[in-house]
Design a protein around this motif. Structure first.
Motif, PDB file in Angstrom:
ATOM      1  N   HIS A   5       0.825  -1.308  -0.093  1.00 19.50           N
ATOM      2  CA  HIS A   5      -0.224   0.013   0.041  1.00 19.50           C
ATOM      3  C   HIS A   5       0.915   1.148  -0.039  1.00 19.50           C
ATOM      4  O   HIS A   5       1.652   1.329   0.845  1.00 19.50           O
ATOM      5  CB  HIS A   5      -0.922  -0.076   1.258  1.00 19.50           C
ATOM      6  CG  HIS A   5      -1.865   0.977   1.476  1.00 19.50           C
ATOM      7  ND1 HIS A   5      -2.490   1.408   2.516  1.00 19.50           N
ATOM      8  CD2 HIS A   5      -2.240   2.166   0.601  1.00 19.50           C
ATOM      9  CE1 HIS A   5      -3.150   2.495   2.376  1.00 19.50           C
ATOM     10  NE2 HIS A   5      -2.977   2.989   1.189  1.00 19.50           N
ATOM     11  N   ILE A   6       0.711   1.857  -1.023  1.00 25.99           N
ATOM     12  CA  ILE A   6       1.544   3.402  -1.282  1.00 25.99           C
ATOM     13  C   ILE A   6       0.724   4.312  -1.330  1.00 25.99           C
ATOM     14  O   ILE A   6      -0.366   4.474  -1.985  1.00 25.99           O
ATOM     15  CB  ILE A   6       2.624   3.134  -2.460  1.00 25.99           C
ATOM     16  CG1 ILE A   6       3.399   2.050  -2.430  1.00 25.99           C
ATOM     17  CG2 ILE A   6       3.211   4.463  -2.791  1.00 25.99           C
ATOM     18  CD1 ILE A   6       4.173   1.808  -3.799  1.00 25.99           C
ATOM     19  N   ASP A   7       1.133   5.532  -0.597  1.00 26.78           N
ATOM     20  CA  ASP A   7       0.228   6.863  -0.539  1.00 26.78           C
ATOM     21  C   ASP A   7       1.398   7.783  -0.879  1.00 26.78           C
ATOM     22  O   ASP A   7       2.569   7.734  -0.659  1.00 26.78           O
ATOM     23  CB  ASP A   7      -0.235   7.191   0.996  1.00 26.78           C
ATOM     24  CG  ASP A   7      -1.651   6.750   0.836  1.00 26.78           C
ATOM     25  OD1 ASP A   7      -2.327   6.746  -0.221  1.00 26.78           O
ATOM     26  OD2 ASP A   7      -2.264   6.204   2.044  1.00 26.78           O
ATOM     27  N   SER A   8       0.794   8.912  -1.690  1.00 24.87           N
ATOM     28  CA  SER A   8       1.900  10.189  -1.997  1.00 24.87           C
ATOM     29  C   SER A   8       1.032  11.404  -1.887  1.00 24.87           C
ATOM     30  O   SER A   8       2.046  12.392  -2.175  1.00 24.87           O
ATOM     31  CB  SER A   8       2.145   9.604  -3.522  1.00 24.87           C
ATOM     32  OG  SER A   8       1.133   9.613  -4.502  1.00 24.87           O
ATOM     33  N   SER A   9       0.011  11.620  -1.588  1.00 22.54           N
ATOM     34  CA  SER A   9      -0.626  13.047  -1.388  1.00 22.54           C
ATOM     35  C   SER A   9      -0.024  13.680  -0.169  1.00 22.54           C
ATOM     36  O   SER A   9       0.352  13.189   1.000  1.00 22.54           O
ATOM     37  CB  SER A   9      -2.077  12.532  -0.912  1.00 22.54           C
ATOM     38  OG  SER A   9      -2.435  14.108  -0.741  1.00 22.54           O
ATOM     39  N   ILE A  10       0.271  15.034  -0.559  1.00 16.57           N
ATOM     40  CA  ILE A  10       0.800  15.874   0.625  1.00 16.57           C
ATOM     41  C   ILE A  10      -0.455  16.443   1.421  1.00 16.57           C
ATOM     42  O   ILE A  10       0.099  17.390   2.231  1.00 16.57           O
ATOM     43  CB  ILE A  10       1.590  16.874  -0.197  1.00 16.57           C
ATOM     44  CG1 ILE A  10       0.912  17.876  -1.035  1.00 16.57           C
ATOM     45  CG2 ILE A  10       2.860  16.390  -0.878  1.00 16.57           C
ATOM     46  CD1 ILE A  10       1.623  19.042  -1.309  1.00 16.57           C
ATOM     47  N   LEU A  11      -1.637  16.015   1.226  1.00 17.46           N
ATOM     48  CA  LEU A  11      -2.607  16.501   1.879  1.00 17.46           C
ATOM     49  C   LEU A  11      -3.232  16.219   3.315  1.00 17.46           C
ATOM     50  O   LEU A  11      -4.260  16.514   3.739  1.00 17.46           O
ATOM     51  CB  LEU A  11      -3.901  16.823   0.860  1.00 17.46           C
ATOM     52  CG  LEU A  11      -3.642  18.013  -0.348  1.00 17.46           C
ATOM     53  CD1 LEU A  11      -5.119  18.162  -1.137  1.00 17.46           C
ATOM     54  CD2 LEU A  11      -2.958  19.102   0.158  1.00 17.46           C
ATOM     55  N   GLY A  12      -2.608  15.163   3.702  1.00 15.49           N
ATOM     56  CA  GLY A  12      -2.829  14.612   4.840  1.00 15.49           C
ATOM     57  C   GLY A  12      -4.230  13.973   5.084  1.00 15.49           C
ATOM     58  O   GLY A  12      -4.866  13.384   4.202  1.00 15.49           O
TER      59      GLY A  12
END
Ligand code: FMN
Length: 204
Positions: A5-12
Motif C-alpha cells: 500500500h503506497i500513498d503519495s498525497s501531501i494533503l494529509g
C-alpha cells in the motif's frame, strides 16, 4: 498473500486519494482474510532523488556518507516489497498534470534494468517480476480529463502510471478515479461516492 500500500498525497487527512486507497485496502482484506499489508507513505518518507552519487555507488565506487548508504538500502526494500506483493495499491493524486514527484522517486527505484525488467534483442521490455500481480490505483484530480476534449492532452497521470506498469509486465491494472474535485462540494462528493461504489464492487 501480500499487499503493498503506497500513498503519495501531501494533503494529509484532507487527502481523497489517501481515503480511497485505505478503503481499497480494507476491501481487499475482506476479500483475502490472510492478507499481510506493507505500507509506504512517500509524502512523509520517500527515497532521495537519483543523483550522480547513486550512479557512482552502483558502478562500484566507495559510498559517500551514511545518508546515501541508508537510501540505497531503502531502494532495495522498495524492490523487495514490489517483488513480494501480490496486490499493489497506490494513492496517486494529480499534481501539475502528472504524479507527485515522491511517487516518481519510487518508480525510479523499481523500474531498474536487470532487476525488474530487461530489454530483448529487439529493444522490447521483458518483465523480471513474478507474474500475476494486481495493481489498483486510487486516482484523484481537481479537473476532469475526458477523452476527446482539449484538456485530455494534459493527462500524463493515469496514462503514465498505466504505461510504467505495462512496461514492467503488470497488465492487471484497475483505476478507481475521483475527479472534478475542484468543482465544488456536490461534484466532489458525487465523485467520491462513485469511486467508493467501484471499491465496494472489487472482486478477487
Ligand atoms: C500541488 C498540487 C498540484 C495540483 N495540480 C493539479 C493538476 O495539474 N490538475 C488537476 O486536475 N488537479 C490538480 N491538483 C488538484 C488535486 O489533484 C486534487 O486536489 C486531488 O484531490 C489531490 O488528491 P489528494 O486529495 O489525494 O491530495 C493539484 C493539487 C496540488 C496540491
Amino acid at each position: 498473500m501480500k499487499l503493498l500500500h503506497i500513498d503519495s498525497s501531501i494533503l494529509g487527512i484532507r487527502s481523497v486519494s489517501r481515503a480511497l486507497s485505505a478503503q481499497i485496502v480494507e476491501r481487499e482484506k475482506t476479500i483475502h482474510p490472510d492478507l499481510t499489508v506493507v505500507y509506504r507513505d512517500l509524502a512523509s518518507d520517500a527515497a532521495l532523488h537519483l543523483s550522480a552519487a547513486h550512479i557512482a555507488a552502483w558502478s562500484g565506487k566507495a559510498l559517500e556518507g551514511a545518508a546515501l548508504c541508508c537510501d540505497l538500502e531503502l531502494g532495495e526494500e522498495y524492490l523487495t516489497e514490489l517483488f513480494e506483493a501480490d496486490i499493489v495499491v497506490i494513492g496517486a493524486p494529480m499534481y501539475n498534470f502528472t504524479i507527485p514527484s515522491q511517487l516518481k522517486v519510487w518508480i525510479d527505484r523499481v523500474v531498474v534494468a536487470g532487476e525488474t525488467f530487461k530489454y530483448s534483442e529487439r529493444g522490447e521490455s521483458q518483465t523480471l517480476l513474478p507474474t500475476g500481480k494486481k495493481v489498483i490505483i486510487a486516482s484523484t484530480r481537481g479537473n476532469v480529463y475526458q477523452t476527446d476534449t482539449p484538456i485530455a492532452a494534459l493527462e500524463h497521470h493515469e496514462s503514465y502510471l498505466r504505461s510504467v506498469f505495462s512496461f514492467l509486465g503488470l497488465h492487471d491494472v484497475t483505476v478507481i478515479r475521483a475527479e472534478g474535485l475542484a468543482f465544488g462540494t456536490d461534484v466532489k462528493n458525487a465523485a467520491i461516492r462513485k469511486a467508493q461504489a467501484k471499491i465496494a464492487a472489487l472482486v478477487a
